[in-house]
Write an enzyme that holds these catalytic residues in place. Structure first.
Site, PDB file in Angstrom:
ATOM      1  CB  SER A 105      50.714 -59.314 -62.938  1.00 48.23           C
ATOM      2  OG  SER A 105      49.828 -58.273 -62.579  1.00 48.23           O
ATOM      3  NE  ARG A 106      51.346 -62.238 -55.322  1.00 48.74           N
ATOM      4  CZ  ARG A 106      52.511 -61.775 -54.909  1.00 48.74           C
ATOM      5  NH1 ARG A 106      52.645 -60.492 -54.661  1.00 48.74           N
ATOM      6  NH2 ARG A 106      53.536 -62.576 -54.739  1.00 48.74           N
ATOM      7  CB  VAL A 107      46.572 -56.481 -60.951  1.00 45.43           C
ATOM      8  CG1 VAL A 107      45.431 -55.781 -61.660  1.00 45.43           C
ATOM      9  CG2 VAL A 107      46.880 -55.788 -59.622  1.00 45.43           C
ATOM     10  CB  THR A 148      55.564 -55.972 -54.887  1.00 48.52           C
ATOM     11  OG1 THR A 148      56.297 -57.196 -54.792  1.00 48.52           O
ATOM     12  CG2 THR A 148      56.494 -54.818 -54.600  1.00 48.52           C
ATOM     13  CG  ASP A 149      50.069 -55.281 -55.627  1.00 47.34           C
ATOM     14  OD1 ASP A 149      49.772 -55.743 -54.516  1.00 47.34           O
ATOM     15  OD2 ASP A 149      50.028 -54.076 -55.897  1.00 47.34           O
TER      16      ASP A 149
END
Length: 518
Positions: A378-380, A352-353
């Site tokens: 959160s990698r976004v 997951t991101d």
């Protein structure tokens, strides 16, 4: 009496020819072993992995799927009533892959993993079907995640933002509010329904009690969210094959809406919630062990990573050439005693991101949602936030993490200097401000106003016990005399100098009139 071998050979040949004519030997087999949702079949020499099978039982046809290809036999999983399948039953290969009904006809319905209705609203009038297990779109068919998917939860939208097309894991022990976070997100999409930003939600329940799922459906119905939601239910009483296939079914239903733009229609965005993938992995382990696949770590088969990766890779934001639709995935994983380093949690974390980690200690101390901001990520990130939220929430995570460390330090009874005490006090007020009731999602503009008030110090001299009162009255003032500012923020959610001055002035006036209730 002399045995005439040529006569015997001719009789056997006749028998074989007759049997071949009746049953098409290469495409038909017989069940040699059955139990617990799996069957071993002799024959089916041309069967392919993943092919749909039809079991001819005394109660009628039952569907299954090829799982294992062995030397003389085929291992298959059975979808539906496996108790009706008996040894010796005839099995036909169909040459097809598993498909489920998709489309608008499913909205508001509760279905099983084969797309058959579980509610009392009659048959589903679907005109289209999609394959359940397909390859995810490639890199060239995607674009970066930039649009926010608003959850309506202040702490998530401010510190762990989720973008449309992202995969964000919700992880924590049982009874820490994982499902509540997912349901809040579904309920918050009501504001977009009927607009080009509409989000279709698919809630996949795997291995849960029927009463729990009924409660979820009732919650969504009361909130008016079933109009745009599909519930796929593989209950704990259902056989393992149904629990294994349920997330793929939900994903296929969401992909239909994501790909609408490619057909020249208005693309919709989809949100898939898999509650939870721990139970899917357990169901898959059961099938694998029954089919004699070699066990690995924690007795899971070696391909359990692929089980989840091929599901979650299908979540994406499509490129403009493909219509620009998106499928967002919120998988849920249950940990044992907070052990995020176990096999399945680490697998899904790496796919997951980012993850939202819910902590039991916070939950039981009244901080809800019980999000641990230290290891939630959160990698976004800010790419999936509106500009105003990105500007005011930049330091929020660091402030909260620092305040939490100081709190542990302060418990030792150490004297704190004024600056440290001030930081600790603000941290306590921000924790209180980020608390939120269940099934009460906040509009993004309301979130911006609340967090702006907290980060700019308007709460610093408000008693911690009065923070919730302050926020409630503040929101009411922005629906009353300060409504023009609220409308301006809704139209353009960015904080330029002019908007910041208007907000500060409005907050200063409000603060002067604010009185703590006894």
């Amino acid at each position: 009496m002399k045995i005439k071998t040529d006569e015997i050979v001719s009789v056997i040949k006749q028998e074989i020819e007759q049997y071949a004519t009746e049953l098409e030997v290469s495409e038909v087999g017989r069940v040699v072993e059955v139990g617990d949702g799996i069957a071993r079949i002799y024959g089916l020499s041309k069967a392919m992995a993943g092919e749909l099978l039809e079991f001819q039982t005394q109660e009628g046809a039952v569907m299954g799927q090829v799982f294992n290809l062995e030397l003389d036999t085929v291992g298959a999983v059975i979808y539906g009533d496996y108790l009706s399948v008996r040894e010796g039953d005839v099995v036909k290969s169909t040459g097809r892959l598993l498909e489920v009904p998709v489309g608008e006809a499913l909205l508001g319905r509760v279905v099983n993993p084969l797309g058959q209705p579980l509610d009392d609203k009659g048959p589903i009038q679907a005109t289209e079907y999609r394959k359940v297990d397909i390859i995810a779109p490639g890199i060239a068919e995607r674009q970066p995640v930039t649009e926010p998917l608003q959850t309506g939860i202040k702490s998530v939208d401010a510190m762990i933002p989720i973008g449309r097309g992202q995969r964000e894991l919700i992880i924590g022990d049982r009874k820490t509010g994982k499902t509540a976070v997912a349901l809040d997100t579904i309920i918050n999409q009501k504001q977009y329904w009927g607009t080009p930003e509409a989000v279709v939600c698919i809630y996949v329940a795997v291995g849960q009690k029927e009463s729990t799922v009924a409660g979820v459906v009732e919650t969504l119905r009361k909130a008016g969210a079933m109009d745009y939601t599909i519930v796929v239910n593989a209950a704990s009483s259902d056989p393992a094959p149904m629990q294994y296939i349920a997330p793929y079914t939900g994903c296929a239903m969401g992909e239909y809406f994501m790909w609408l733009g490619k057909q020249g229609k208005t693309p919709k965005h989809a949100l898939c919630i898999y509650d939870d993938l721990s139970k899917q992995a357990v169901a898959y382990r059961q099938l694998s062990l029954l089919l004699r696949r070699p066990p690995g770590r924690e007795a899971y088969p070696g391909d359990v990573f692929y089980l989840h990766s091929r599901l979650l890779e299908r979540a994406t934001k499509l490129s403009s050439e493909n219509g620009g639709g998106s499928l967002t995935a919120l998988p849920i994983i249950e940990t044992q005693e907070g052990d995020v380093s176990a096999y399945i949690p680490t697998n899904v974390i790496s796919i997951t991101d980012g993850q939202i980690y819910l902590e039991p200690e916070l939950f039981f101390s009244g901080v809800r949602p019980a999000i641990n901001v230290g290891i939630s990520v959160s990698r976004v990130g800010g790419n999936a936030q509106v500009k105003a939220m990105k500007k005011i929430s930049g330091s929020l995570r660091l402030d909260l993490a620092a305040a939490r460390e100081l709190e542990a330090f302060a418990q030792l009874g150490t004297e704190l200097d004024k600056a440290t005490q001030r930081q600790l006090d603000r941290g306590r007020r921000m924790v209180e401000l980020l608390k939120q009731g269940q099934y009460t999602p906040f509009n993004v503009v309301d979130q911006i106003i609340s967090i702006f008030a907290g980060t700019k110090g308007f709460l610093d001299d408000v008693p911690v016990s009065a923070v919730r009162q302050f926020e409630t009255e503040l929101q009411a003032s922005f629906q009353g005399r300060n409504k023009p500012i609220w409308d301006a923020l809704a139209a353009k959610p960015a904080l330029d100098g002019d908007m910041e001055k208007k907000l500060t002035d409005a907050l200063t006036t409000f603060k002067a009139d604010f009185k703590v209730k006894a």
